[in-house]
Design an enzyme around this catalytic site. Structure first.
Site, PDB file in Angstrom:
ATOM      1  N   HIS A 121     -59.122  -2.505 -64.722  1.00  0.00           N
ATOM      2  CA  HIS A 121     -57.982  -2.193 -63.268  1.00  0.00           C
ATOM      3  C   HIS A 121     -56.822  -2.495 -63.607  1.00  0.00           C
ATOM      4  O   HIS A 121     -56.888  -4.145 -64.515  1.00  0.00           O
ATOM      5  CB  HIS A 121     -58.472  -2.489 -62.396  1.00  0.00           C
ATOM      6  N   ASP A 198     -62.600  -9.792 -63.544  1.00  0.00           N
ATOM      7  CA  ASP A 198     -62.390  -9.175 -62.719  1.00  0.00           C
ATOM      8  C   ASP A 198     -64.082  -8.891 -62.191  1.00  0.00           C
ATOM      9  O   ASP A 198     -64.162  -7.750 -62.341  1.00  0.00           O
ATOM     10  CB  ASP A 198     -61.752  -8.084 -62.976  1.00  0.00           C
ATOM     11  N   GLN A 201     -64.979  -5.920 -57.306  1.00  0.00           N
ATOM     12  CA  GLN A 201     -66.203  -4.997 -57.605  1.00  0.00           C
ATOM     13  C   GLN A 201     -67.830  -5.406 -57.355  1.00  0.00           C
ATOM     14  O   GLN A 201     -68.281  -5.015 -56.675  1.00  0.00           O
ATOM     15  CB  GLN A 201     -66.080  -3.756 -58.210  1.00  0.00           C
ATOM     16  N   LYS A 224     -62.312  -5.802 -49.607  1.00  0.00           N
ATOM     17  CA  LYS A 224     -63.473  -5.504 -50.361  1.00  0.00           C
ATOM     18  C   LYS A 224     -65.083  -5.698 -50.011  1.00  0.00           C
ATOM     19  O   LYS A 224     -65.878  -5.017 -50.308  1.00  0.00           O
ATOM     20  CB  LYS A 224     -62.858  -4.909 -52.078  1.00  0.00           C
ATOM     21  N   CYS A 364     -56.298   3.353 -60.391  1.00  0.00           N
ATOM     22  CA  CYS A 364     -55.462   2.109 -60.540  1.00  0.00           C
ATOM     23  C   CYS A 364     -56.546   1.740 -61.857  1.00  0.00           C
ATOM     24  O   CYS A 364     -56.354   0.417 -62.175  1.00  0.00           O
ATOM     25  CB  CYS A 364     -55.226   0.868 -59.896  1.00  0.00           C
TER      26      CYS A 364
END
Lengths: 408, 147
Positions: A121, A198, A201, A224, A364
């Site tokens: 991302h 990261d 998610q 999220k 993104c």
């Protein structure tokens, strides 16, 4: 499969109609909806406990501080970290910027490399680009294979002594691919590089254990994972956080301030300049309690069920291309696709008329879109409150799009 | 709101078979337009003789609305004077509610009297998030004309 259909009632927003149809929300990879338990926790904080934290020598401020620090403990437990290794911030983007500006700026130099995946991302690309302008370090990218997995061969061959930091998404927000973080981290560590994960998610959708992953830094966002916007987490190994410089200065993060220099507060407070998002942290704590009650294994198995169903139904549509692994063992609930020559924005508009919210665009992740050779994809992403009927609605909508565009 | 109002046949026709879609040899003006949020892209090239836009090309990728708008625009602009094009741009923006005007640029009783094929795009007005798609080629044309 785990039947989570009953929990839809916990999400007030799902009761409403959109364009005359029941709302079908398929954009949880962008932001999740919030259960009543989270909304109530935020309201309760403001109604009973609101004060600034770590400052006031009065009872209400102590109560606020306790609630805020309880949230930190909850986050730490959720990812198997020590609570001093958990710093609150605005979100994943802000957390990765802290690492880039707090660690990268002081440790990278010309000739060094930052190794990223093409699946990243923008949040795990642009901060490194910004810092590279000061350090002279070079950005290098690991491609993906034709089956949308990380190209491990390329990863290992790119991982040489020039690489000082590796940035990996634990789960791609476009492809859904789950990367083998532990395996990648072991190789990175053997090559002398740090690993920044990261997990925006991953943490909402599967059990994440920072020790099992052996991540040096790991970032994720509250919004999220059923929590409010404006709250995120940076996890870092204690000794790394101790050695890292703060990227932001101000109140709350100091030990002492002289006229021309200051000393920092203990970790993690030195990374929390200014008044933190207190109610948001409390809301995130409530979201974690909610997820823990369901159990992350049940969350994952529900998403495996609904995503396999979606992949199966989407696979029945002619001229529909799915960008992501076909096998659920290494993918999450974000499903990107294109349908014939119908542009994803047009799909989105047509589905919206049926109350169905999907994402259309580059999500993104423009470098990834370029490597897929598509200017845009449509993306449906699933969470605990989605049911098979949501997938059926999506499929019906896609058939209408085919009719409108005269796609055979 | 009806999807049939948005996806008129003429729009899909221009989307599938865009007119003036090949680059010009040595254009007198060109500009690139991008919609960073949705990724629509269009390049507009013009050839000018005296005061007249003698040739135009619009090449791009994007949704049906942006690309059909670009294609229809090329047909509407080719052969027109700068003054006529400026008036066309203005009328288009009024039709799309991008610029306010009390003037009825689209006469429902006389389809085609004012903007021709372009009137097919007026359905976009009812889908506010898509207005910027239709507008992109026109912004880009204006930039190309300013060169």
């Amino acid at each position: 499969m785990t039947d989570l259909a009953h929990i839809r009632a916990d999400f007030p927003i799902l009761r409403q109609e959109m364009n005359g149809y029941p709302l079908v929300y398929l954009d949880s990879a962008a932001t999740s909806q919030k259960p009543t338990a989270v909304l109530d926790a935020i309201t309760d904080f403001y109604e009973t406990a609101n004060a600034n934290v770590h400052r006031g020598a009065y009872a209400l401020s102590e109560i606020a501080t306790d609630r805020y620090e309880e949230a930190r403990t909850r986050v730490a437990g959720f990812i198997n970290a020590d609570r001093r290794e958990v710093a609150f911030n605005r979100g994943t983007t802000s957390a990765i910027n802290q690492v880039a500006y707090g660690w990268g700026l002081y440790n990278l130099k010309p000739g060094d490399r930052v190794l990223l995946t093409l699946m990243e991302h923008h949040a795990n690309i642009v901060p490194w680009q910004l810092v590279s302008r000061h350090t002279g370090a070079e950005l290098v990218y690991v491609p993906h294979t034709e089956s949308y997995e990380l190209d491990l061969e390329a990863y290992h061959s790119l991982l040489d002594e020039r690489v000082k930091v590796v940035g990996i998404t634990a789960m791609s927000n476009v492809l859904g691919t789950i990367n083998p973080v532990r395996q990648l981290a072991d190789a990175a560590h053997a090559a002398g590089a740090l690993v920044v994960v990261d997990a925006a998610q991953a943490v909402p959708h599967m059990a994440v254990d920072v020790k099992q992953m052996d991540a040096d830094f790991l970032a994720f966002s509250g919004h999220k994972m059923l929590g409010p916007t404006g709250i995120g987490v940076l996890y870092g190994k204690r000794e790394l956080l101790e050695a890292m410089e703060p990227a932001e200065g101000g109140g709350e993060m100091i030990s002492d301030v002289q006229l021309d220099s200051s000393t920092w507060a203990e970790v993690p407070h030195k990374f929390e300049a200014g008044t933190p998002p207190i109610a948001e942290a409390v809301g995130l704590g409530a979201a974690i309690s909610y997820l823990e009650k369901i159990g992350m294994d049940a969350v994952r198995s529900h998403e495996v069920d609904i995503t396999s169903y979606a992949l199966e139904r989407l696979g029945e549509i002619e001229n529909l291309t799915i960008y992501g692994p076909a096998d659920m063992t290494n993918r999450g609930g974000a499903v990107s696709f294109t349908l014939a020559d119908i542009h994803p924005h047009d799909l989105s508009t047509i589905l919206d008329q049926r109350g169905i919210a999907i994402r259309a665009g580059h999500h993104c992740a423009r470098p990834l879109a370029r490597s897929l050779n598509v200017p845009a994809t449509a993306r449906a992403s699933f969470y605990i409150y989605n049911v098979r009927a949501d997938v059926d609605a999506l499929i019906d909508g896609l058939h209408e799009a085919r009719e409108i565009f005269g796609v055979a | 709101m009806s999807l049939n109002e948005l996806y008129r046949e003429v729009i899909l026709d221009h989307y599938r078979a865009p007119r003036h879609h090949d680059h010009l040899d040595s254009p007198d003006g060109s500009a690139e337009g991008k919609n960073p949020l949705c990724g629509d892209e269009v390049t507009v090239e013009i050839k000018v003789a005296g005061d007249t836009i003698v040739d135009i090309a619009a090449i791009g990728v994007g949704c049906s609305i942006s690309q059909a708008s670009a294609s229809m625009m090329t047909e509407a602009v080719a052969g027109k004077s700068r003054e006529e094009v400026a008036e066309l741009v203005r009328k288009f923006k009024v039709m799309m509610s991008i610029e306010d005007s009390a003037e009825p640029v689209v006469d429902p009783d006389r389809p085609g009297a004012s903007l021709g094929d372009l009137e097919a795009l007026q359905g976009v007005r009812k889908f506010p998030v898509r207005i910027k798609c239709a507008d992109l080629p026109w912004i880009t044309l204006t930039q190309a004309l300013e060169q």
